[in-house]
Motif scaffolding. Structure first.
Motif, mmCIF file in Angstrom:
data_model
loop_
_atom_site.group_PDB
_atom_site.id
_atom_site.type_symbol
_atom_site.label_atom_id
_atom_site.label_comp_id
_atom_site.label_asym_id
_atom_site.label_seq_id
_atom_site.Cartn_x
_atom_site.Cartn_y
_atom_site.Cartn_z
ATOM 1 N N PRO A 286 0.827 -1.210 0.000
ATOM 2 C CA PRO A 286 0.000 0.000 0.000
ATOM 3 C C PRO A 286 0.863 1.262 0.000
ATOM 4 C CG PRO A 286 0.005 -1.010 2.177
ATOM 5 C CD PRO A 286 0.733 -1.955 1.260
ATOM 6 N N LYS A 287 0.264 2.374 -0.352
ATOM 7 C CA LYS A 287 0.980 3.650 -0.417
ATOM 8 C C LYS A 287 1.645 3.978 0.909
ATOM 9 C CE LYS A 287 0.275 8.576 -1.372
ATOM 10 N NZ LYS A 287 -0.742 9.616 -1.710
ATOM 11 N N TYR A 288 0.998 3.649 2.006
ATOM 12 C CA TYR A 288 1.543 3.924 3.344
ATOM 13 C C TYR A 288 2.909 3.255 3.517
ATOM 14 C CZ TYR A 288 1.669 4.169 8.481
ATOM 15 O OH TYR A 288 2.025 4.423 9.781
ATOM 16 N N CYS A 289 3.051 2.052 2.977
ATOM 17 C CA CYS A 289 4.338 1.345 3.048
ATOM 18 C C CYS A 289 5.348 1.960 2.087
ATOM 19 C CB CYS A 289 4.154 -0.134 2.708
ATOM 20 S SG CYS A 289 3.279 -1.095 3.951
ATOM 21 N N ARG A 290 4.909 2.248 0.873
ATOM 22 C CA ARG A 290 5.833 2.765 -0.138
ATOM 23 C C ARG A 290 6.455 4.091 0.280
ATOM 24 N NH1 ARG A 290 1.419 1.487 -3.459
ATOM 25 N NH2 ARG A 290 1.163 3.685 -4.012
ATOM 26 N N GLU A 291 5.770 4.839 1.128
ATOM 27 C CA GLU A 291 6.269 6.141 1.572
ATOM 28 C C GLU A 291 6.916 6.079 2.948
ATOM 29 O OE1 GLU A 291 2.897 8.725 1.355
ATOM 30 O OE2 GLU A 291 2.953 8.856 -0.858
ATOM 31 N N CYS A 292 7.050 4.878 3.512
ATOM 32 C CA CYS A 292 7.573 4.722 4.875
ATOM 33 C C CYS A 292 9.092 4.860 4.891
ATOM 34 C CB CYS A 292 7.170 3.359 5.426
ATOM 35 S SG CYS A 292 7.754 3.034 7.106
ATOM 36 N N ASP A 293 9.618 5.513 5.930
ATOM 37 C CA ASP A 293 11.066 5.734 6.007
ATOM 38 C C ASP A 293 11.842 4.483 6.398
ATOM 39 O OD1 ASP A 293 10.057 5.725 8.587
ATOM 40 O OD2 ASP A 293 11.392 7.291 9.326
ATOM 41 N N VAL A 294 11.168 3.424 6.832
ATOM 42 C CA VAL A 294 11.880 2.176 7.129
ATOM 43 C C VAL A 294 11.497 1.059 6.167
ATOM 44 C CG1 VAL A 294 12.300 2.697 9.558
ATOM 45 C CG2 VAL A 294 10.176 1.538 8.906
ATOM 46 N N LEU A 295 10.973 1.425 4.999
ATOM 47 C CA LEU A 295 10.640 0.423 3.998
ATOM 48 C C LEU A 295 11.863 -0.399 3.615
ATOM 49 C CD1 LEU A 295 8.697 -0.846 1.938
ATOM 50 C CD2 LEU A 295 9.341 0.978 0.339
#
Length: 419
Positions: A286-295
């Motif tokens: 999801p977008k929330y993951c793609r934009e996460c700083d610890v992805l």
């Protein structure tokens, strides 16, 4: 598994394997198959192995059926044993006889410890028992997440020991509920943080916790464990009847690739269906993951746990997200330091001396150290010529080293402050 199928499996595996290092992993409780089964497996390996191939056998067991004969065999053929405690009602004490037997016979083993709602609030007690009582050097903490539905929840709530062994309800990938025994996301994050804070101060290079070692690899741009890698699909699962599935966590009709009696294993692993399975780990984020700083460290973890909604309502967020995010943010400063140490040709366990200095004087971390002053690690060198500048970025940079147990462990001939 019949001898004919065992022969077929070993032959196909060794013929098709692209590398010289071949891992053969026996899941479930393989000791129930009897020692004779594994003796035949080793014979087939010797029959079909290609020149130069190195074989590593792995078995996961609760240790209940281990004895001197078993352990002598495991030692002779260099098996790696995963000694597991997976049931929420089990006591850690039951592992000790098996661990003592394995140690006496010089069999390499690690501990596979399920973390659930009953033990997750006792991280230090769990860790110290495994480290100090079992003398374990290699530890895996496995978060127990039992997914279920409204319809099956009453059955699931009966408990681990009271459910029929054949009940598949908790292993189907549907439903947005979890059983009461499942670990909470933030609860699991706090569990990891508490153990990490002890490990980073006294056990780096001596005790190897898979989650910590893999995380350090992520800060160096390496991905060696499927759940934290961008894609997956290499760890297929073979059932006793010859059916091959996309993953051990997806042994369901929709993920059946075929049967090795009918289709070569290599063809199924390289099939479009299996490649698509592995790529979905990345494409379904999801977008929330793609934009996460610890992805870079998480990569959405295992898809089997992606069954809750992100804050913006998009489906597909990992159930454990809040805990992993908390954990990765907490360890970021230490991981940057250890990654920097490795890039400079140092050993990762030098960080323990730095923590000792910080904890005793507060002169590192909370307050900037004078670059021309003495290094807090007590090496006698100036900070700028020792650990100054080792705090570097995370895994988007090209790594110059590879994380192994040796890279975490210091050797006293290299530095005066090492073990």
């Amino acid at each position: 598994m019949s001898d004919e199928l065992l022969d077929t499996y070993i032959r196909q595996l060794l013929e098709a394997h692209p590398s010289q290092q071949v891992n053969i992993s026996w899941q479930g409780e393989p000791t129930h198959m009897g020692l004779g089964f594994f003796k035949r497996a080793v014979e087939y390996v010797e029959k079909y192995r290609k020149p130069g191939q190195s074989i590593l056998h792995r078995v996961h067991t609760d240790g209940a059926l281990l004895n001197d004969e078993w352990c002598a065999f495991l030692n002779e053929h260099r098996f790696l044993v995963g000694l597991s405690i997976l049931g929420p009602g089990e006591s850690l004490d039951h592992l000790k006889p098996g661990a003592d037997l394995l140690r006496r016979h010089k069999v390499d083993f690690n501990i596979l410890c399920a973390i659930h709602s009953a033990n997750a609030d006792h991280p230090i007690e769990v860790y110290r028992f495994l480290r100090d009582q079992l003398k374990a050097k290699f530890i895996q903490f496995i978060p127990l997440v039992e997914r279920t539905t409204h319809d099956f929840f009453p059955l699931a709530d009966l408990g681990w020991r009271d459910r029929p062994a054949s009940d598949p309800s908790l292993y189907a990938h549907h439903g947005a509920l979890v059983t009461p025994l499942s670990v909470g996301a933030e609860q699991f994050g706090r569990f990891l943080i508490a153990i990490f804070d002890e490990w980073v101060r006294r056990d780096v290079g001596n005790i190897f916790v898979q989650t910590f070692d893999v995380a350090l690899g992520s800060w160096l741009g390496q991905h060696d464990l499927c759940i934290f890698s961008p894609t997956c699909g290499d760890a297929v699962a073979l059932e006793p009847n010859g059916d091959l599935y996309s993953c051990e966590h997806y042994v369901e009709p929709g993920y059946r690739l075929g049967n090795i009696r009918e289709t070569p294993m290599a063809k199924m692993v390289d099939s479009e269906h299996q490649r698509a399975f592995g790529q979905r780990k990345l494409s379904s984020l999801p977008k929330y993951c793609r934009e996460c700083d610890v992805l870079f460290a998480c990569n959405g973890e295992c898809p089997r746990n992606r069954f809750i909604a992100a804050p913006d309502g998009e489906p597909g967020l990992n159930y454990l997200c809040a805990g992993y995010k908390m954990f990765f943010h907490h360890i970021d400063p230490a991981m940057k330091i250890m990654a920097g140490l490795l890039r400079k040709g140092h050993w990762a366990d030098e960080i323990m001396r730095m923590y000792e200095a910080r904890d005793s004087s507060g002169s590192w971390g909370g307050t900037r150290v004078n670059r021309d002053g003495p290094c807090p690690c007590r090496s006698g060198k100036k900070f700028k010529h020792c650990h100054g500048g080792v705090e570097t970025g995370h895994g988007n940079e090209a790594p110059s080293v590879r994380v192994t147990s040796d890279s975490l462990r210091a050797e006293e001939s290299l530095h005066p402050w090492t073990k």
